[in-house]
Design a protein around this motif. Sequence first.
Motif, mmCIF file in Angstrom:
data_model
loop_
_atom_site.group_PDB
_atom_site.id
_atom_site.type_symbol
_atom_site.label_atom_id
_atom_site.label_comp_id
_atom_site.label_asym_id
_atom_site.label_seq_id
_atom_site.Cartn_x
_atom_site.Cartn_y
_atom_site.Cartn_z
ATOM 1 N N ILE A 174 0.802 -1.254 -0.096
ATOM 2 C CA ILE A 174 -0.414 0.189 -0.461
ATOM 3 C C ILE A 174 1.186 1.051 0.573
ATOM 4 O O ILE A 174 2.326 1.523 0.763
ATOM 5 C CB ILE A 174 -1.311 0.054 1.274
ATOM 6 N N SER A 175 0.481 2.289 -0.636
ATOM 7 C CA SER A 175 1.100 2.931 -0.575
ATOM 8 C C SER A 175 0.062 4.317 -0.385
ATOM 9 O O SER A 175 -1.172 4.694 -0.745
ATOM 10 C CB SER A 175 2.177 3.591 -2.097
ATOM 11 N N ARG A 176 0.799 5.871 -0.583
ATOM 12 C CA ARG A 176 0.082 7.137 -0.894
ATOM 13 C C ARG A 176 0.579 7.493 -1.601
ATOM 14 O O ARG A 176 1.743 8.082 -1.588
ATOM 15 C CB ARG A 176 -0.832 7.921 0.665
ATOM 16 N N ASP A 177 -0.488 7.854 -2.887
ATOM 17 C CA ASP A 177 0.275 9.224 -4.326
ATOM 18 C C ASP A 177 -0.444 10.599 -3.121
ATOM 19 O O ASP A 177 -1.280 10.909 -3.814
ATOM 20 C CB ASP A 177 -0.225 9.207 -5.322
ATOM 21 N N THR A 178 0.092 11.746 -2.880
ATOM 22 C CA THR A 178 -0.593 12.665 -2.131
ATOM 23 C C THR A 178 -1.192 13.565 -3.328
ATOM 24 O O THR A 178 -1.545 14.461 -3.029
ATOM 25 C CB THR A 178 0.560 13.385 -0.909
ATOM 26 N N ALA A 179 0.598 14.234 -3.990
ATOM 27 C CA ALA A 179 0.160 14.266 -5.777
ATOM 28 C C ALA A 179 -1.321 14.351 -6.158
ATOM 29 O O ALA A 179 -2.491 15.386 -6.123
ATOM 30 C CB ALA A 179 1.169 14.721 -6.445
ATOM 31 N N LYS A 180 -1.619 13.482 -6.269
ATOM 32 C CA LYS A 180 -2.995 12.298 -7.302
ATOM 33 C C LYS A 180 -3.966 12.137 -5.851
ATOM 34 O O LYS A 180 -5.063 11.833 -6.696
ATOM 35 C CB LYS A 180 -2.744 11.072 -7.948
ATOM 36 N N ASN A 181 -4.150 12.801 -4.735
ATOM 37 C CA ASN A 181 -4.937 12.614 -3.524
ATOM 38 C C ASN A 181 -5.536 10.484 -3.975
ATOM 39 O O ASN A 181 -6.788 10.512 -3.492
ATOM 40 C CB ASN A 181 -5.814 12.913 -3.786
#
Length: 115
Positions: free
Chosen positions: A69-76
């Motif tokens: 699992i990861s989180r792409d903060t730029a693309k939300n």
Amino acid sequence: QVQLVESGGGLVQPGGSLRLSCAASRSIASITSMAWYRQAPGQEREFVAAITVDGSTNYAYSVKGRFTISRDTAKNTVPLEMNSLKPEDTAVYYCNVESRFGSYWGQGTQVTVSS
């Protein structure tokens, strides 16, 4: 009202890979964690993986080492990379976002692992 939309599900052979994504319709304030759950036919919804705002991750024992699992903060978005898939991974996968102001769930995306 915030909506979560999952995508990336489908039919894959055992040993294959899929990448799920979860996109929010708008920015969510004060997020504490983002997670994926799944529910197989006739079974209760179960935890799969989670990531906190500081990047800490947690996985169910059954998927540890295979899912990321990861989180792409730029693309939300909240991607879930699934490798070495097994038939027992077959389920509807749901995205969940927890914040100080509420809990948000998507409608789910079907993942079927079968030859």
